[in-house]
Design a protein around this motif. Structure first.
Motif, mmCIF file in Angstrom:
data_model
loop_
_atom_site.group_PDB
_atom_site.id
_atom_site.type_symbol
_atom_site.label_atom_id
_atom_site.label_comp_id
_atom_site.label_asym_id
_atom_site.label_seq_id
_atom_site.Cartn_x
_atom_site.Cartn_y
_atom_site.Cartn_z
ATOM 1 N N TYR A 280 0.763 -1.218 -0.210
ATOM 2 C CA TYR A 280 0.024 -0.132 -0.078
ATOM 3 C C TYR A 280 0.934 1.254 0.167
ATOM 4 C CZ TYR A 280 -3.548 -3.055 1.496
ATOM 5 O OH TYR A 280 -4.553 -4.039 1.659
ATOM 6 N N GLU A 281 0.473 2.362 -0.643
ATOM 7 C CA GLU A 281 1.223 3.756 -0.685
ATOM 8 C C GLU A 281 0.544 4.563 0.415
ATOM 9 O OE1 GLU A 281 0.820 5.047 -4.760
ATOM 10 O OE2 GLU A 281 1.506 3.315 -5.635
ATOM 11 N N GLU A 284 -3.136 5.746 0.646
ATOM 12 C CA GLU A 284 -4.137 4.737 0.002
ATOM 13 C C GLU A 284 -5.125 4.368 0.732
ATOM 14 O OE1 GLU A 284 -3.552 1.097 -3.520
ATOM 15 O OE2 GLU A 284 -1.949 1.492 -2.052
ATOM 16 N N SER A 300 -7.656 -2.290 -1.056
ATOM 17 C CA SER A 300 -7.284 -1.006 -1.623
ATOM 18 C C SER A 300 -8.080 -1.282 -3.083
ATOM 19 C CB SER A 300 -5.937 -0.670 -2.109
ATOM 20 O OG SER A 300 -5.701 -1.924 -2.997
#
Length: 314
Positions: A280-281, A284, A300
């Protein structure tokens, strides 16, 4: 088709504990789910994931840090009078994990089972009290003469039956079964689960069944929620969760279930779950999304599309 009656609503429930001055443990971290009248909702996950804390917070053994628990539309954690709390505790009961520690060793079975009957003033005479206890003992598969014995005179399975009788004594409609079979021999576990299923049919009970054994949870549950480190990661019907496990943690739990098939066991591959594998960024959005009808996964947007394309209705 008639709409199902929603008995319990858990909304953004949080249960945090402070350990020391600066260490906060998020045992239950913003989870939401519903339980419908007459169903069994299974809650599974490894030890320490927060499932038992969820059950204890729902029944108000712990005061919630945040969120709400609605029982028939009434918030369990709002300030209540003694009378309101008494009424709530009659409707909601708990069966505990340890049948040895949950029964008072100084009390006879008769008084253990009748404790709730006395508190809620459900009988008018000693004879009625005695008859009610003996009826409950027979209901859970024990003998009437067991009423005059002490807990240490019983096996683990029998003690758990006494615990079930105690929960039933006040005529509840919702029971939280907190790992009720984990302390029992494997040969006894199925007997207790079958008893719970029988009682559910006969008394129109609703269960929250908490356990770490996915195979047993599948056997008793209509829907299952999977917890990991205080969060729900997947919720689906029992069959759909087994046929289409989406979240990698659910897949890892299922891969650990042994089957009585030597050829399968020789080739069974354990899946390890690495929580960093999602990639995950920062910023996000990850939350519960409906990947398929009534099948929710914590994911996500990118994962959501991937899970949708991989979903295989069977």
């Amino acid at each position: 088709m008639a709409e199902k009656e929603k008995l319990l609503e858990v909304k953004n429930l949080k249960q945090y504990f402070n350990i020391g001055k600066s260490n906060e443990v998020k045992a239950v971290n913003d989870i939401s789910f519903d339980i419908y009248k007459g169903e069994t909702f299974g809650l599974v996950g490894e030890s320490g994931c927060g499932k038992s804390t969820t059950g204890r917070t729902i029944i108000r053994l712990y005061n919630a840090t945040g969120g709400s628990v609605l029982y028939r539309g009434q918030d369990v954690h709002e300030k209540k009078t003694k009378s309101e709390l008494k009424d709530l505790h009659q409707k909601m009961q708990m069966i505990y994990q340890d049948p040895y520690a949950s029964l008072n060793p100084r009390m006879k079975v008769n008084d253990i089972i009748a404790e709730g009957i006395d508190i809620h003033e459900l009988v008018k005479s000693k004879k009625e009290r005695k008859d009610k206890v003996q009826e409950l003992l027979e209901t859970v598969g024990l003998n009437r003469d067991h009423a005059n014995r002490y807990p240490h005179e019983f096996s683990g399975g029998q003690r758990q039956r006494i615990g079930i009788a105690r929960a039933l004594a006040v005529n509840p409609e919702f029971i939280i079964a907190d790992e009720p079979i984990s302390a029992l021999d494997v040969s006894i576990q199925a007997q207790v689960v079958n008893l719970l299923k029988k009682l559910q049919r006969e008394k129109d009970l609703t269960y929250l069944f908490i356990a770490h054994d996915l195979s047993m949870v599948k056997y008793i549950s209509d829907r299952i929620g999977v917890m990991y480190q205080g969060k729900l990661v997947e919720v689906a019907t029992s069959d759909d969760l087994y046929l289409n496990p989406m979240h990698p943690y659910t897949q890892s739990l299922l891969s650990a279930i042994p089957l009585p098939d030597p050829s399968y066991e020789r080739t069974r591959r354990r899946i390890s779950y690495d929580p960093t594998s999602h990639g995950y960024e920062e910023g996000e959005e990850v939350y519960m999304r409906e990947v398929a009808p009534n099948h929710y996964v914590n994911c996500s947007e990118k994962e959501y599309k991937q899970y949708q394309s991989n979903y295989n209705p069977k």
